[in-house]
Scaffold this motif. Structure first.
Motif, PDB file in Angstrom:
ATOM      1  N   GLY A  57       0.631  -1.045  -0.271  1.00 48.35           N
ATOM      2  CA  GLY A  57      -0.114   0.041   0.370  1.00 48.35           C
ATOM      3  C   GLY A  57       0.970   1.045   0.230  1.00 48.35           C
ATOM      4  O   GLY A  57       0.321   2.305  -0.120  1.00 48.35           O
ATOM      5  N   MET A  58       2.682   1.176  -0.041  1.00 52.95           N
ATOM      6  CA  MET A  58       2.970   2.550   0.185  1.00 52.95           C
ATOM      7  C   MET A  58       4.401   2.784  -1.100  1.00 52.95           C
ATOM      8  O   MET A  58       4.927   1.564  -1.047  1.00 52.95           O
ATOM      9  N   SER A  59       3.889   3.328  -2.247  1.00 51.93           N
ATOM     10  CA  SER A  59       4.258   3.793  -2.972  1.00 51.93           C
ATOM     11  C   SER A  59       5.500   4.775  -3.470  1.00 51.93           C
ATOM     12  O   SER A  59       5.016   4.525  -4.463  1.00 51.93           O
ATOM     13  N   GLY A  60       4.370   5.638  -2.555  1.00 48.48           N
ATOM     14  CA  GLY A  60       5.319   6.703  -3.193  1.00 48.48           C
ATOM     15  C   GLY A  60       5.233   7.587  -1.893  1.00 48.48           C
ATOM     16  O   GLY A  60       5.408   7.057  -0.265  1.00 48.48           O
ATOM     17  N   TYR A  61       6.488   9.402  -1.627  1.00 53.30           N
ATOM     18  CA  TYR A  61       6.401  10.214  -0.334  1.00 53.30           C
ATOM     19  C   TYR A  61       4.981  10.388   0.220  1.00 53.30           C
ATOM     20  O   TYR A  61       4.916  10.089   1.421  1.00 53.30           O
ATOM     21  N   ILE A  62       3.918  10.770  -0.613  1.00 49.74           N
ATOM     22  CA  ILE A  62       2.633  11.187  -0.342  1.00 49.74           C
ATOM     23  C   ILE A  62       2.347   9.642   0.789  1.00 49.74           C
ATOM     24  O   ILE A  62       1.379   9.716   2.070  1.00 49.74           O
ATOM     25  N   ASP A  63       2.756   8.636   0.403  1.00 50.83           N
ATOM     26  CA  ASP A  63       2.467   7.311   1.062  1.00 50.83           C
ATOM     27  C   ASP A  63       2.830   7.001   2.379  1.00 50.83           C
ATOM     28  O   ASP A  63       2.053   7.356   3.263  1.00 50.83           O
ATOM     29  N   ALA A  64       4.147   7.706   2.033  1.00 50.31           N
ATOM     30  CA  ALA A  64       4.711   7.886   3.391  1.00 50.31           C
ATOM     31  C   ALA A  64       4.693   8.305   3.973  1.00 50.31           C
ATOM     32  O   ALA A  64       4.206   8.074   5.991  1.00 50.31           O
ATOM     33  N   LEU A  65       3.995   9.833   3.687  1.00 50.51           N
ATOM     34  CA  LEU A  65       3.449  11.126   4.463  1.00 50.51           C
ATOM     35  C   LEU A  65       2.562  11.126   5.669  1.00 50.51           C
ATOM     36  O   LEU A  65       2.459  11.018   6.977  1.00 50.51           O
ATOM     37  N   TYR A  66       1.752   9.849   4.995  1.00 46.13           N
ATOM     38  CA  TYR A  66       0.542   9.818   5.285  1.00 46.13           C
ATOM     39  C   TYR A  66       0.742   9.256   6.346  1.00 46.13           C
ATOM     40  O   TYR A  66       0.100   8.972   7.641  1.00 46.13           O
ATOM     41  N   PHE A  67       1.769   7.826   5.858  1.00 46.97           N
ATOM     42  CA  PHE A  67       1.796   6.893   7.306  1.00 46.97           C
ATOM     43  C   PHE A  67       2.177   7.528   8.506  1.00 46.97           C
ATOM     44  O   PHE A  67       1.338   7.273   9.291  1.00 46.97           O
ATOM     45  N   THR A  68       2.867   8.690   8.536  1.00 46.97           N
ATOM     46  CA  THR A  68       3.904   8.737   9.304  1.00 46.97           C
ATOM     47  C   THR A  68       2.531   9.528  10.307  1.00 46.97           C
ATOM     48  O   THR A  68       2.832  10.430  11.280  1.00 46.97           O
ATOM     49  N   VAL A  69       1.575  10.860   9.682  1.00 49.78           N
ATOM     50  CA  VAL A  69       1.175  11.096   9.864  1.00 49.78           C
ATOM     51  C   VAL A  69      -0.072  10.925  10.982  1.00 49.78           C
ATOM     52  O   VAL A  69      -0.255  10.657  12.146  1.00 49.78           O
ATOM     53  N   THR A  70      -0.673   9.518  10.196  1.00 53.66           N
ATOM     54  CA  THR A  70      -1.335   8.771  11.052  1.00 53.66           C
ATOM     55  C   THR A  70      -1.013   8.154  12.282  1.00 53.66           C
ATOM     56  O   THR A  70      -1.958   7.943  13.111  1.00 53.66           O
ATOM     57  N   SER A  71       0.449   7.940  12.047  1.00 52.75           N
ATOM     58  CA  SER A  71       1.109   6.423  13.431  1.00 52.75           C
ATOM     59  C   SER A  71       1.615   8.099  14.250  1.00 52.75           C
ATOM     60  O   SER A  71       0.961   7.752  15.317  1.00 52.75           O
TER      61      SER A  71
END
Length: 270
Positions: free
Chosen positions: A179-193
């Motif tokens: 489900g993590m394919s790019g920088y925006i996905d990494a940013l989304y995961f960081t903020v939700t965590s």
């Protein structure tokens, strides 16, 4: 006859001394020219930081990206050299942790191919800038040692952590985590965590992924608490007591709460 002045007989040394004096006046002076110079440096710094934040999205630019990278390296190297020359004792300047962070950032710029996986640490430049005397002598002179400074540093610490953690997750788990394919996905995961929301649509694999998730949550909550404390706790002003040395007091304090010494704290409103 007295000995002739060595600097006067050595044009190169004399020119070097004049250059250092000029740099010291620009970086540490209070003249309108010095303030304008530092404002220009800060604007360039903020533009560089914006590039660092956007770098993962711009990396596909190929040769253009690396040209910009080396131009920024040259600018940062010139700035560090100028600041070192403007400082009265270079050895004392090198003892500052902020300086070593900037030197590490410079190394990632000079060797982008070798230090690709550490490029996300360049965002620390935002933290070093806001925590430097250089910034508060220029932009924040009227806010130095006030609630504005404390709040700004707390907000910047949180923002810096978000982008550093995002960069780490991006370089370590993109293409590995489902489900993590790019920088925006990494940013989304960081903020939700960080906010402990944890939707569960993106998970980091393995024990290492769980450790990273736990670290993001713990550090994020700590920074949020620090920000809340900064906003809600009673404000203190920095005014050292000349008897016991206590550094901070209530804005309306008349006597030092440690030793009872009479204080004369300037009114910030005047």
């Amino acid at each position: 006859m007295g000995r002739p002045d060595a600097a006067a007989n050595n044009p190169d040394k004399s020119e070097g001394l004049r250059l250092r004096a000029r740099l010291r006046a620009l970086y540490h002076g209070a003249s309108p020219t010095a303030v304008r110079f530092r404002l220009a440096v800060l604007i360039i710094d903020l533009a560089i930081i914006a590039f660092f934040i956007a770098a993962p999205l711009l990396r596909e630019g190929g040769i253009v990206f690396y040209i910009i990278d080396y131009v920024i390296a040259a600018v940062l190297a010139a700035d560090l050299a100028a600041r070192a020359s403007a400082y009265s004792d270079i050895r004392d300047w090198l003892k500052k942790p902020i300086v070593w962070v900037d030197l590490f950032i410079l190394a990632t710029l000079l060797f982008p191919a070798w230090m690709f996986n550490l490029g996300f640490l360049r965002v620390l430049r935002l933290w070093t800038l806001i925590n430097s005397d250089f910034f508060w002598r220029t932009i924040g002179r009227r806010y130095d040692d006030t609630r504005v400074e404390e709040t700004t540093k707390a907000v910047v610490a949180l923002i810096t952590f978000v982008f550093v953690a995002t960069g780490f997750v991006y370089t370590s788990f993109v293409g590995v985590s489902e489900g993590m394919s790019g920088y925006i996905d990494a940013l989304y995961f960081t903020v939700t965590s960080l906010t402990t929301t944890g939707y569960g649509d993106i998970l980091l694999p393995g024990a290492w992924g769980r450790i990273v998730s736990i670290a993001i949550m713990l550090v994020g909550v700590t920074l949020f608490v620090r920000l809340g404390q900064t906003l809600l706790r009673p404000h203190k002003v920095r005014h050292p007591c000349d008897r016991c040395g206590l550094q901070v007091h209530d804005p309306d304090a008349v006597h030092c709460k440690a030793c009872g010494n009479l204080l004369c704290i300037p009114d910030e409103g005047r």
